[in-house]
Design a protein around this motif. Structure first.
Motif, short mmCIF file in Angstrom:
data_model
loop_
_atom_site.label_atom_id
_atom_site.label_comp_id
_atom_site.label_asym_id
_atom_site.label_seq_id
_atom_site.Cartn_x
_atom_site.Cartn_y
_atom_site.Cartn_z
N GLN A 1 -19.59 -5.86 -16.97
CA GLN A 1 -19.12 -5.16 -15.78
C GLN A 1 -19.71 -3.76 -15.72
O GLN A 1 -20.06 -3.17 -16.75
CB GLN A 1 -17.61 -5.08 -15.79
CG GLN A 1 -16.91 -6.41 -15.51
CD GLN A 1 -15.42 -6.24 -15.32
OE1 GLN A 1 -14.81 -5.33 -15.87
NE2 GLN A 1 -14.83 -7.13 -14.53
N ALA A 2 -19.80 -3.23 -14.53
CA ALA A 2 -20.26 -1.87 -14.34
C ALA A 2 -19.42 -0.91 -15.18
O ALA A 2 -18.20 -1.05 -15.25
CB ALA A 2 -20.21 -1.48 -12.88
N SER B 1 -22.64 2.99 -19.89
CA SER B 1 -22.40 3.31 -18.46
C SER B 1 -23.31 2.49 -17.55
O SER B 1 -23.96 3.02 -16.65
CB SER B 1 -22.63 4.82 -18.22
OG SER B 1 -21.78 5.59 -19.05
N LYS C 1 -24.93 0.17 -14.77
CA LYS C 1 -24.79 0.10 -13.32
C LYS C 1 -25.38 -1.23 -12.82
O LYS C 1 -26.26 -1.79 -13.47
CB LYS C 1 -25.56 1.26 -12.67
CG LYS C 1 -25.15 2.64 -13.17
CD LYS C 1 -26.05 3.70 -12.56
CE LYS C 1 -25.69 5.10 -13.06
NZ LYS C 1 -26.57 6.14 -12.47
N PRO C 2 -24.95 -1.69 -11.67
CA PRO C 2 -25.54 -2.94 -11.13
C PRO C 2 -27.05 -2.85 -11.00
O PRO C 2 -27.74 -3.86 -11.18
CB PRO C 2 -24.85 -3.06 -9.76
CG PRO C 2 -23.53 -2.41 -9.95
CD PRO C 2 -23.79 -1.25 -10.87
N GLU C 3 -27.58 -1.68 -10.73
CA GLU C 3 -29.04 -1.53 -10.60
C GLU C 3 -29.78 -1.63 -11.92
O GLU C 3 -31.01 -1.65 -11.94
CB GLU C 3 -29.40 -0.22 -9.89
CG GLU C 3 -28.74 1.01 -10.47
CD GLU C 3 -27.49 1.41 -9.72
OE1 GLU C 3 -26.66 0.52 -9.38
OE2 GLU C 3 -27.32 2.62 -9.47
N ASP C 4 -29.05 -1.71 -13.01
CA ASP C 4 -29.68 -1.95 -14.31
C ASP C 4 -29.93 -3.44 -14.55
O ASP C 4 -30.56 -3.82 -15.54
CB ASP C 4 -28.81 -1.42 -15.46
CG ASP C 4 -28.67 0.10 -15.44
OD1 ASP C 4 -27.55 0.59 -15.66
OD2 ASP C 4 -29.69 0.77 -15.19
N THR C 5 -29.44 -4.27 -13.66
CA THR C 5 -29.65 -5.71 -13.78
C THR C 5 -31.14 -6.04 -13.75
O THR C 5 -31.85 -5.63 -12.83
CB THR C 5 -28.93 -6.46 -12.65
OG1 THR C 5 -27.51 -6.28 -12.79
CG2 THR C 5 -29.25 -7.94 -12.68
N THR D 1 -27.26 -8.63 -16.87
CA THR D 1 -26.67 -8.67 -15.55
C THR D 1 -25.42 -7.79 -15.54
O THR D 1 -24.52 -7.98 -16.37
CB THR D 1 -26.28 -10.11 -15.14
OG1 THR D 1 -27.46 -10.93 -15.19
CG2 THR D 1 -25.72 -10.13 -13.73
N VAL D 2 -25.39 -6.83 -14.62
CA VAL D 2 -24.27 -5.91 -14.51
C VAL D 2 -23.56 -6.19 -13.18
O VAL D 2 -24.16 -6.04 -12.11
CB VAL D 2 -24.73 -4.45 -14.58
CG1 VAL D 2 -23.52 -3.52 -14.56
CG2 VAL D 2 -25.58 -4.21 -15.82
N SER D 3 -22.31 -6.58 -13.27
CA SER D 3 -21.55 -6.90 -12.07
C SER D 3 -20.79 -5.67 -11.58
O SER D 3 -20.36 -4.84 -12.37
CB SER D 3 -20.58 -8.04 -12.34
OG SER D 3 -19.63 -7.65 -13.32
N SER D 4 -20.62 -5.59 -10.28
CA SER D 4 -19.93 -4.43 -9.70
C SER D 4 -18.43 -4.67 -9.59
O SER D 4 -17.94 -5.75 -9.80
CB SER D 4 -20.51 -4.14 -8.31
OG SER D 4 -20.41 -5.27 -7.49
#
Length: 124
Positions: free
Chosen positions: A13-14, A85, A87-91, A121-124
């Motif tokens: 998760q984010a 920390s 972020k979804p954009e790190d996916t 995969t980072v979920s928001s």
């Protein structure tokens, strides 16, 4: 030739954390500067972080500074990427790379060997 194998990717998760590992085999690990790159579908593979052969110098993309930490254990022939920390954009798919030509390398063409990648995969 050196073989690289990444591990540690997954779904988080984010705001969470992951630690990626890259185990090297085949040649003397301390002969190689190491780096991490990432790639999303349809995009160029982008630089994330690099570490010198000795581990005394590091470099980070602006997008991950203060959140990611690269390190290496030369006794274990392994390089790590601690990601906090998130972020979804790190996916992305994260790739480990080794460079025999430079003390530290921040550009993709400077790397000689690549791993197969591990999905983060980072979920928001």
């Amino acid at each position: 030739q050196v073989q690289l194998q990444e591990s540690g990717g997954g779904l988080v998760q984010a705001g969470g954390s992951l630690r990626l590992s890259c185990a090297a085999s085949g040649r003397t690990f301390t002969n190689y500067a190491m780096g991490w790159f990432r790639q999303t579908p349809g995009q160029e593979r982008e630089f994330v972080s690099a570490i010198s052969r000795s581990g005394t110098s590091t470099n980070y993309a602006d997008s991950v500074k203060g959140r990611f930490t690269i390190s290496r254990d030369n006794a274990k022939n392994t390089v790590y990427l601690q990601m906090n920390s998130l972020k979804p954009e790190d996916t992305a798919v994260y790739y480990c790379a080794a460079s025999s030509r430079y003390l530290i390398a921040t550009i993709k063409p400077w790397y000689d060997y690549w791993g197969q990648g591990t999905q983060v995969t980072v979920s928001s």
